[in-house]
Design an enzyme around this catalytic site. Structure first.
Site, mmCIF file in Angstrom:
data_model
loop_
_atom_site.group_PDB
_atom_site.id
_atom_site.type_symbol
_atom_site.label_atom_id
_atom_site.label_comp_id
_atom_site.label_asym_id
_atom_site.label_seq_id
_atom_site.Cartn_x
_atom_site.Cartn_y
_atom_site.Cartn_z
ATOM 1 N N ASP A 51 38.370 38.110 32.374
ATOM 2 C CA ASP A 51 38.022 39.358 31.611
ATOM 3 C C ASP A 51 39.186 39.722 30.712
ATOM 4 O O ASP A 51 40.241 39.482 30.928
ATOM 5 C CB ASP A 51 37.957 40.325 32.736
ATOM 6 C CG ASP A 51 36.536 40.392 33.351
ATOM 7 O OD1 ASP A 51 35.644 40.060 32.638
ATOM 8 O OD2 ASP A 51 36.571 40.985 34.380
ATOM 9 N N ASP B 229 35.334 42.375 38.159
ATOM 10 C CA ASP B 229 35.576 43.588 39.064
ATOM 11 C C ASP B 229 34.177 44.409 39.181
ATOM 12 O O ASP B 229 34.297 45.289 40.285
ATOM 13 C CB ASP B 229 36.490 44.562 37.882
ATOM 14 C CG ASP B 229 35.765 44.700 36.655
ATOM 15 O OD1 ASP B 229 34.578 44.251 36.418
ATOM 16 O OD2 ASP B 229 36.270 45.575 35.911
ATOM 17 N N ASP C 146 29.199 41.126 38.608
ATOM 18 C CA ASP C 146 30.019 39.904 38.485
ATOM 19 C C ASP C 146 29.848 38.835 39.890
ATOM 20 O O ASP C 146 30.249 37.802 39.859
ATOM 21 C CB ASP C 146 31.517 40.178 38.472
ATOM 22 C CG ASP C 146 31.718 40.892 36.887
ATOM 23 O OD1 ASP C 146 31.106 40.630 35.998
ATOM 24 O OD2 ASP C 146 32.550 41.694 36.875
#
Length: 949
Positions: free
Chosen positions: A332, A590, A594
């Site tokens: 990310d 997170d 996901d």
């Protein structure tokens, strides 16, 4: 009140809390919409029990015995039985000494395994307790975050996006929820839950926010009842398969050796029955790596604890070996590569409404933000106000739409002081532009501003408003008006660039996966030095257009530095395609959406402050922010893996060395070695080798994994050499006067008891010294071992030397040989130790394929998912690319004279691979154009672009 309620009163047979009206639920549970008091909650906790599933109470004694129940232990147990049942003939009593010794060895190994695993389990439980699911609960009239375990029927809880529902509950007033119940019901699509519906413990909130009243907890929930009916299945992991394969190899080697001995000793040599049994016991006792499960388990347990100290908690122990082999990390951007501390530059705010100024744009966006439980965007915007309370000053909130990954915006419906209803929204600029249905010049201007912000690495946030004349929160309202655009800056972490460079040097390719615009991703990639060869998520579709230069999607994903505008489903696709290309993939995440990608990845990594759903789906949970934690975890995992691999090569070598060496001595000279002395060797070896779990090691500079071919080949070569060294030593001591002539020691011809002593010491020294060879990648005397290992080795060999010098044990048929012979044996062992390193290098060189390049191009010993053998070809290609584009050749990673060692060679290859990864951008059509533009100083704005922008 609490004393008046019990589980019997609210059992389904008596009252169906799932079906009755919600108001009746409050009556049956004897609670109110004000929630429970803390005292009442504690009382109900005593009645209903903790809100968690029943944990099976494990019998400690049976667990201890379980460490004696595996194939390697079975062989040792068979040897113990042989010692008292079969070894009972020839006028000699049963071999009680060996039986007791074998039993003690088994108990010692089981005790160490039991203690270490118990300690590791306690440590893991303590760490995971810090990550226990939490929930927002109403107690004493105040909302607060508490551990889900304290919930009781009658509690009021709040459920929002990303939460795992902590207990069975009935929904109260609010917007519908999207609930993922796939773990419970198998439904693939999220179910929509309205007011009054039941939600089950263990399901995941995908969208929305609402309050609910708890109706069942713990084992009384739908999930708890289902779990109570079935036992969990234990899947055999890759680590266990490797352990089994190595154990089977050792057992088969011993079996072959014993079969050869039986065929030759009895039918051909007509040896005595008891002597033959003793020789078979020597192979059984000495050849089995009985400590292997203990050493590897202890090594992983200690390593897992070290990872937790670095901020990475391993939920699955075998994730350590997968982390060691990871060669692609999909990371990310927000919060991992950047600080996730957003700032708004007021001077750059763009206003689109005529009657609005910049301050009012900030106020509207603050109204569309949360005032509690804020995310980074909400915090940055509300803090722009002089007083955060201004966000709700002068208005009455009617309804708030929280952020969700689908709509990518928040909205608030409110009433102003004049009684007029309004609605404002903030979110991703594309979503707000679409919401306002912008057209023509206004839309073009908005996109120009967004692109201008993106070129400077700034994220954009759109703000819109509308009136709600119907005065109903469900009404559509008047057409949305586009108010303005706010620039958000999320600075990169100070250590991200250096961390990415370290990752590349370690052979780990970092790919940025971001939901932001492509230009922002490129600018961030440029600042971090990770390359700008990035593509929009639309390029992941199976169509070859100008944006990808006709490159197949899987190849595009492999070569790209990152992707922008990514949705959670794209993450899953990226992981899948990379795995199809034989990569071992790590994925950070997170959010609740996901979870599929985290589960699909070889190593799912839940970042700091991840949702419960993401943590549940991951293999490793980070407790500290940033990419540096992951890279440190990679290094630690490789060090742990290196220790385990070092030991397995050692174990295979010792098996071959014992079986072949003592078999040849027994068959060529018909010499009967004492099984008890082999047992002493095994006990001292195990005591020393236990310290390898804390040994100093240099982590592999490239992704590493179990390479059974390398383990078995190296073990066979080193073991065969040591066996031949022992055979030569025995020949010199038994049949010649070489040692007497050269060193002046007395001859041992015809002195079998003293021959056993010298043979015992020679085998003991070189067998234990082998660990220094297998633990090092270069010369064993160059890489300093851990102090604990050194101390253990010297203590064990001091004991072995004293036994060989002074022991006079008739039951073991050994008599001390004196200090003279001990000195000779040490000299002989040191001289014959030196070639072990050379043999190690030759074996690795042969397995690497370099010796066979003329026959088979780039044959490698690497059997992981990725073909690392292409390193040399890629290095040549990289040099050619640098020459073509006028770039200097990369500097060597090591400039000292020790380039002969394999460590420096492999490290150099890792550096080359990192260079190749950077040059891939130049190799693509887009990268080629950019490279030529930079080289020739062209104005890129005047070029006709046909590549991804």
């Amino acid at each position: 009140m609490a004393a008046d309620i019990s589980w019997d009163e609210i059992k389904k047979e008596n009252v169906d809390l799932e079906k009755i009206p919600v108001d009746e639920v409050f009556q049956q549970l004897k609670c109110s919409r004000e929630g429970l008091s803390s005292e009442e909650g504690r009382n109900r906790l005593q009645i209903f029990g903790a809100n968690k599933l029943e944990e099976k109470v494990e019998n400690k004694f049976l667990k201890f015995l379980g460490f004696m129940w595996n194939p390697l232990s079975w062989v040792m147990e068979a040897a113990a039985i042989m010692a008292i049942v079969l070894a009972n003939g020839g006028g000699r009593p049963p071999d009680w000494q060996d039986f007791v010794g074998i039993t003690c060895l088994l108990i010692i190994n089981s005790t160490i395994s039991f203690i270490e695993e118990n300690n590791a389990g306690n440590a893991a439980a303590a760490l995971m307790a810090n990550l226990a699911p939490k929930t927002k609960v109403l107690r004493d009239g105040r909302w607060g975050e508490q551990e889900a375990a304290i919930l009781v029927p009658g509690d009021l809880i709040s459920i929002k996006l990303g939460d795992i529902v902590p207990a069975d509950a009935r929904l109260l007033e609010g917007d519908p929820l999207k609930i993922d119940q796939s773990a419970l019901t198998g439904e693939s699509l999220p179910a929509t839950k309205h007011q009054g519906d039941e939600v089950f413990s263990g399901s995941t909130c995908k969208q929305g926010e609402i309050e609910a009243v708890v109706i069942a907890t713990g084992v009384h929930t739908f999930f708890g009842k289902a779990a109570h009916l079935v036992d969990s299945t234990n899947n055999v992991g890759h680590f266990q398969k490797v352990l089994t394969a190595i154990g089977n190899f050792c057992i088969c080697s011993i079996g072959i050796g014993m079969l050869i001995e039986i065929i030759i000793m009895y039918p051909i040599q007509h040896r005595k029955y008891r002597d033959g049994i003793d020789n078979l016991l020597v192979l059984l006792i000495g050849g089995i790596p009985i400590a292997m499960p203990t050493v590897l388990s202890v090594t992983m347990a200690i390593g897992s604890h070290r990872l937790s100290q670095q901020g990475a908690i391993t939920k699955r122990m075998t994730a350590i070996e997968e982390m060691a082999g990871m060669d692609v990390l999909c990371s990310d951007k927000t919060g991992t590569l950047t600080l996730n501390k957003l700032t708004v530059d007021k001077n750059l705010i763009e206003v689109f409404s005529k009657d609005v100024d910049k301050d009012y744009v900030i106020l509207l966006s603050a109204r569309a933000s949360r005032v509690e439980n804020q995310d980074a965007i909400d915090t940055s915007i509300v803090n722009m106000l002089g007083d955060p309370k201004e966000a709700r000053a002068g208005i009455t909130e009617v309804h708030f739409l929280p952020f969700n990954p689908v709509e990518k915006r928040t909205a608030i419906t409110y009433i102003d002081t004049n009684g007029e209803w309004h609605r404002c929204s903030k979110g991703a600029p594309e979503q707000i532009i679409e919401l306002c249905d912008l057209k023509g010049e206004t839309k073009r201007r908005a996109h120009e501003i967004i692109d201008k912000f993106a070129e400077r690495g700034l994220r954009s946030l759109g703000v819109a408003r509308q009136r709600v004349p119907e005065k109903d929160k469900e009404s559509a309202g008047t057409p949305w008006e586009f108010v303005g655009l706010l620039p958000l800056f999320d600075p990169p972490r100070h250590d991200s660039a250096e961390t990415i460079r370290r990752a590349l040097d370690l052979g780990v390719n970092v790919k940025m996966i971001t939901g932001d615009q492509l230009a922002i991703g490129k600018e961030t990639g440029r600042r971090l030095g990770m390359g700008t060869n990035m593509y929009p998520s639309s390029s992941l579709l199976e169509n070859k257009d100008d944006t990808t230069g006709g490159v197949p999607v899987d190849e595009l994903i492999e070569k790209a530095d990152g992707f922008a505008g990514v949705f959670p489903e794209h993450k899953y696709e990226i992981v899948r395609k990379l795995q199809e290309r034989k990569h071992i993939v790590g994925m950070t995440g997170d959010g609740v959406n996901d979870a599929p990608a985290l589960k699909k990845a070889d190593i799912g990594i839940a970042v700091d402050d991840a949702t419960d759903a993401a943590r549940s789906a991951s293999d490793i949970v980070l407790t500290e922010p940033g990419l540096s934690v992951i890279v440190s975890a990679v290094l630690t995992s490789r060090a742990i893996f290196q220790r385990m691999k070092n030991y397995t090569i050692y174990a295979v070598s010792i098996t071959i060395r014992i079986v072949l060496g003592f078999m040849l001595v027994a068959l060529i000279w018909e010499f009967d070695f004492s099984p008890f002395m082999v047992l002493i060797i095994a006990i001292l070896n195990d005591g020393t080798i236990m310290t390898i779990s804390k040994d100093r090691v240099k982590p592999s500079p490239i992704p590493d994994s179990w390479k059974l071919k390398e383990i078995f080949a190296t073990g066979v070569v080193l073991g065969t050499y040591m066996a031949l060294v022992t055979v030569v030593f025995f020949w010199l001591a038994h049949d010649t006067t070489f040692f007497s002539d050269k060193f002046g020691v007395r001859s041992l011809q015809g002195k079998d008891e003293e021959l056993i002593a010298v043979l015992y010491l020679q085998v003991s020294i070189i067998s234990q010294a082998l660990i220094f060879v297998t633990r090092s990648r270069s010369w064993s005397f160059v890489e300093r071992p851990g102090l604990l290992l050194l101390i253990a080795f010297f203590v064990a060999q001091l004991i072995a030397t004293l036994i060989a010098t002074y022991a006079h044990w008739e039951f073991a048929r050994i008599k001390g040989c004196g200090w003279g012979w001990c000195g000779v044996i040490w000299i002989y062992s040191i001289v014959t130790y030196i070639p072990l390193d050379i043999l190690k290098f030759i074996t690795r060189y042969t397995l690497s394929g370099k010796a066979w390049n003329n026959m088979i191009e780039n044959r490698t010993a690497f059997t992981t998912k990725k073909d690392y053998g292409r390193g040399e070809r890629e290095a040549q290609w990289a040099l050619a690319q640098r020459t073509l584009h006028g770039l200097k050749p990369p500097e060597s990673m090591f400039e000292d004279t020790a380039t002969y060692t394999e460590l420096s060679e492999i490290a150099e290859q890792a550096k080359k691979r990192a260079e190749v990864a950077r040059l891939r951008e130049v190799h693509t059509l887009k990268g080629h154009v950019e490279s030529v533009v930079k080289l020739k100083g062209l104005d890129i704005d005047n070029l006709n672009q046909h590549y991804t922008v």
